[in-house]
Design an enzyme around this catalytic site. Structure first.
Site, PDB file in Angstrom:
ATOM      1  N   ASP A 114      22.010  -9.227  40.304  1.00 33.97           N
ATOM      2  CA  ASP A 114      21.979 -10.451  39.513  1.00 33.97           C
ATOM      3  C   ASP A 114      22.983 -11.423  40.164  1.00 33.97           C
ATOM      4  O   ASP A 114      23.885 -10.993  40.892  1.00 33.97           O
ATOM      5  CB  ASP A 114      22.401 -10.108  38.077  1.00 33.97           C
ATOM      6  CG  ASP A 114      22.556 -11.336  37.233  1.00 33.97           C
ATOM      7  OD1 ASP A 114      21.653 -12.184  37.243  1.00 33.97           O
ATOM      8  OD2 ASP A 114      23.608 -11.478  36.568  1.00 33.97           O
ATOM      9  N   ASP A 170      24.432 -14.841  38.500  1.00 32.77           N
ATOM     10  CA  ASP A 170      25.419 -15.421  37.577  1.00 32.77           C
ATOM     11  C   ASP A 170      26.228 -14.316  36.878  1.00 32.77           C
ATOM     12  O   ASP A 170      25.663 -13.519  36.126  1.00 32.77           O
ATOM     13  CB  ASP A 170      24.702 -16.254  36.496  1.00 32.77           C
ATOM     14  CG  ASP A 170      23.944 -17.444  37.086  1.00 32.77           C
ATOM     15  OD1 ASP A 170      24.481 -18.110  37.982  1.00 32.77           O
ATOM     16  OD2 ASP A 170      22.808 -17.706  36.637  1.00 32.77           O
ATOM     17  N   GLY A 189      21.274 -13.973  31.150  1.00 37.88           N
ATOM     18  CA  GLY A 189      20.097 -13.334  31.751  1.00 37.88           C
ATOM     19  C   GLY A 189      18.774 -13.937  31.335  1.00 37.88           C
ATOM     20  O   GLY A 189      17.780 -13.793  32.033  1.00 37.88           O
ATOM     21  N   ARG A 209      16.243 -20.639  30.872  1.00 40.12           N
ATOM     22  CA  ARG A 209      16.884 -21.859  30.375  1.00 40.12           C
ATOM     23  C   ARG A 209      16.320 -22.270  29.009  1.00 40.12           C
ATOM     24  O   ARG A 209      17.067 -22.566  28.075  1.00 40.12           O
ATOM     25  CB  ARG A 209      16.688 -22.974  31.388  1.00 40.12           C
ATOM     26  CG  ARG A 209      17.572 -24.162  31.168  1.00 40.12           C
ATOM     27  CD  ARG A 209      17.307 -25.231  32.214  1.00 40.12           C
ATOM     28  NE  ARG A 209      17.464 -24.729  33.570  1.00 40.12           N
ATOM     29  CZ  ARG A 209      17.034 -25.356  34.660  1.00 40.12           C
ATOM     30  NH1 ARG A 209      16.437 -26.524  34.571  1.00 40.12           N
ATOM     31  NH2 ARG A 209      17.203 -24.829  35.856  1.00 40.12           N
ATOM     32  N   SER A 224      17.729 -17.460  37.392  1.00 38.46           N
ATOM     33  CA  SER A 224      18.110 -18.872  37.517  1.00 38.46           C
ATOM     34  C   SER A 224      17.234 -19.640  38.501  1.00 38.46           C
ATOM     35  O   SER A 224      16.931 -19.166  39.591  1.00 38.46           O
ATOM     36  CB  SER A 224      19.567 -18.960  37.985  1.00 38.46           C
ATOM     37  OG  SER A 224      19.881 -20.307  38.277  1.00 38.46           O
ATOM     38  N   ARG A 225      16.899 -20.872  38.102  1.00 41.80           N
ATOM     39  CA  ARG A 225      16.188 -21.773  39.015  1.00 41.80           C
ATOM     40  C   ARG A 225      17.166 -22.487  39.936  1.00 41.80           C
ATOM     41  O   ARG A 225      16.767 -23.242  40.808  1.00 41.80           O
ATOM     42  CB  ARG A 225      15.401 -22.808  38.205  1.00 41.80           C
ATOM     43  CG  ARG A 225      14.220 -22.202  37.467  1.00 41.80           C
ATOM     44  CD  ARG A 225      13.551 -23.222  36.556  1.00 41.80           C
ATOM     45  NE  ARG A 225      12.500 -22.593  35.785  1.00 41.80           N
ATOM     46  CZ  ARG A 225      11.232 -22.523  36.181  1.00 41.80           C
ATOM     47  NH1 ARG A 225      10.868 -23.063  37.310  1.00 41.80           N
ATOM     48  NH2 ARG A 225      10.336 -21.927  35.428  1.00 41.80           N
ATOM     49  N   ASN A 226      18.457 -22.288  39.704  1.00 40.78           N
ATOM     50  CA  ASN A 226      19.486 -22.936  40.527  1.00 40.78           C
ATOM     51  C   ASN A 226      20.085 -21.994  41.568  1.00 40.78           C
ATOM     52  O   ASN A 226      21.086 -22.333  42.202  1.00 40.78           O
ATOM     53  CB  ASN A 226      20.618 -23.454  39.624  1.00 40.78           C
ATOM     54  CG  ASN A 226      20.150 -24.566  38.697  1.00 40.78           C
ATOM     55  OD1 ASN A 226      19.571 -25.556  39.154  1.00 40.78           O
ATOM     56  ND2 ASN A 226      20.372 -24.417  37.394  1.00 40.78           N
ATOM     57  N   ASP A 238      25.307  -8.209  34.658  1.00 42.67           N
ATOM     58  CA  ASP A 238      26.333  -8.440  33.627  1.00 42.67           C
ATOM     59  C   ASP A 238      25.723  -8.737  32.257  1.00 42.67           C
ATOM     60  O   ASP A 238      26.453  -8.924  31.292  1.00 42.67           O
ATOM     61  CB  ASP A 238      27.251  -9.615  34.015  1.00 42.67           C
ATOM     62  CG  ASP A 238      26.533 -10.953  33.949  1.00 42.67           C
ATOM     63  OD1 ASP A 238      25.352 -11.008  34.360  1.00 42.67           O
ATOM     64  OD2 ASP A 238      27.135 -11.931  33.475  1.00 42.67           O
TER      65      ASP A 238
HETATM   66  C1  BG6 Z   1      20.610 -16.465  34.360  1.00 46.87           C
HETATM   67  C2  BG6 Z   1      21.792 -16.735  33.465  1.00 46.87           C
HETATM   68  O1  BG6 Z   1      21.060 -15.949  35.579  1.00 46.87           O
HETATM   69  O2  BG6 Z   1      19.868 -17.666  34.611  1.00 46.87           O
HETATM   70  C3  BG6 Z   1      21.321 -17.433  32.187  1.00 46.87           C
HETATM   71  O3  BG6 Z   1      22.411 -15.515  33.124  1.00 46.87           O
HETATM   72  C4  BG6 Z   1      20.545 -18.686  32.555  1.00 46.87           C
HETATM   73  O4  BG6 Z   1      22.461 -17.740  31.414  1.00 46.87           O
HETATM   74  C5  BG6 Z   1      19.370 -18.319  33.441  1.00 46.87           C
HETATM   75  O5  BG6 Z   1      20.055 -19.311  31.371  1.00 46.87           O
HETATM   76  C6  BG6 Z   1      18.564 -19.532  33.868  1.00 46.87           C
HETATM   77  O6  BG6 Z   1      19.397 -20.324  34.666  1.00 46.87           O
HETATM   78  P1  BG6 Z   1      19.103 -21.788  35.172  1.00 46.87           P
HETATM   79  O7  BG6 Z   1      20.161 -21.973  36.228  1.00 46.87           O
HETATM   80  O8  BG6 Z   1      17.714 -21.762  35.750  1.00 46.87           O
HETATM   81  O9  BG6 Z   1      19.226 -22.706  34.018  1.00 46.87           O
HETATM   82 MG    MG Z   2      24.170 -12.608  34.976  1.00 47.60          MG
END
Ligand code: BG6
Ligand code: MG
Length: 222
Positions: free
Chosen positions: A12, A14, A49, A52, A121-123, A175
């Site tokens: 993972d 984040d 996890g 969004r 995450s998309r980031n 986590d």
């Molecule tokens: C996960 C995070 O990795 O990504 C979440 O634990 C988050 O908290 C999810 O909401 C989506 O992330 P993002 O960056 O696409 O908004």
């Molecule tokens: Mg995480």
């Protein structure tokens, strides 16, 4: 589910590789405050996890505002939060990689263990770019590649297939409770990162990656 020798490790992002879980929390709390309610760290555990938009639904539920916004208003709220989140991410450097992460990824490779990033995450792309660690992973799967976020196992199964690894030989580092659930649903073993009482389904729980190497994982999972 057949469990074999550890052949791959799935990480993972984040809260495991980088400390961006605190940026997510900071941005969600800022949104809650804008909407007029408090959002605690305990409430935030439920957001880890998950996607969004699912996170936004949970946040609005905490604030007693579940029914208040249309879908397009919800999209605007999520975009607002993401804009703040990206401001925090823009200041990241390689110094923000959590202790032990680079050492572990390098050591696993040295021992022939495949590595993948498996994040909802998309980031993820921008974070990998800011921190300069993309080349440490043999495969990257993120929120742009999947249709169902954790606790669904899709992200881990896709990562395993990109590595050509059997799920039973994969060990997941997570986590989030939702991530540990996803790992089990994928037929994978897991290392919880954080406090043991928050990650009851993990096979092992460690405070972080510092000091973790192939040798100690081999002792646990081979
Ligand atoms: C996960 C995070 O990795 O990504 C979440 O634990 C988050 O908290 C999810 O909401 C989506 O992330 P993002 O960056 O696409 O908004
Ligand atoms: Mg995480």
């Amino acid at each position: 589910m057949i469990r074999t020798m550890m052949t791959a490790c799935l990480f993972d992002l984040d809260g495991v590789i980088v400390d961006t879980a605190r940026f997510h929390y900071k941005a969600w709390r800022r949104l809650a405050s804008r909407l007029g309610f408090d959002f605690t760290e305990d409430d935030n555990e439920r957001l880890k996890g998950v996607s969004r938009m699912r996170s936004l639904d949970i946040l609005l539920d905490v604030g007693g505002m579940s029914e208040r916004f249309t879908d397009s208003e919800k999209q605007e709220l999520a975009d607002l939060k993401n804009g703040w989140y990206l401001e925090y991410v823009a200041a990241m450097t390689s110094a923000d990689v959590l202790p032990g992460a680079v050492g572990l990824l390098t050591d696993l490779r040295r021992h022939g263990i495949a590595t993948a990033l498996a994040s909802s995450s998309r980031n993820a792309g921008v974070i990998l770019q800011r921190t300069g660690i993309a080349t440490l992973f043999d495969a990257v799967v993120d929120g742009n590649d999947i249709t169902r976020a954790k606790p669904d196992p899709q992200v881990f199964l896709l990562a395993a297939s990109r590595l050509d690894a059997e799920p039973g030989g994969c060990v997941v580092f997570e986590d989030a409770g939702a991530g540990i659930e996803a790992a089990s649903a994928a037929g994978m073993r897991s290392v919880g990162i954080g406090a043991a009482d928050r990650l009851p389904g993990a096979d092992v729980v460690l405070p972080g990656l510092a000091g973790v190497d192939y040798g100690c994982l081999k002792g646990l999972f081979v």
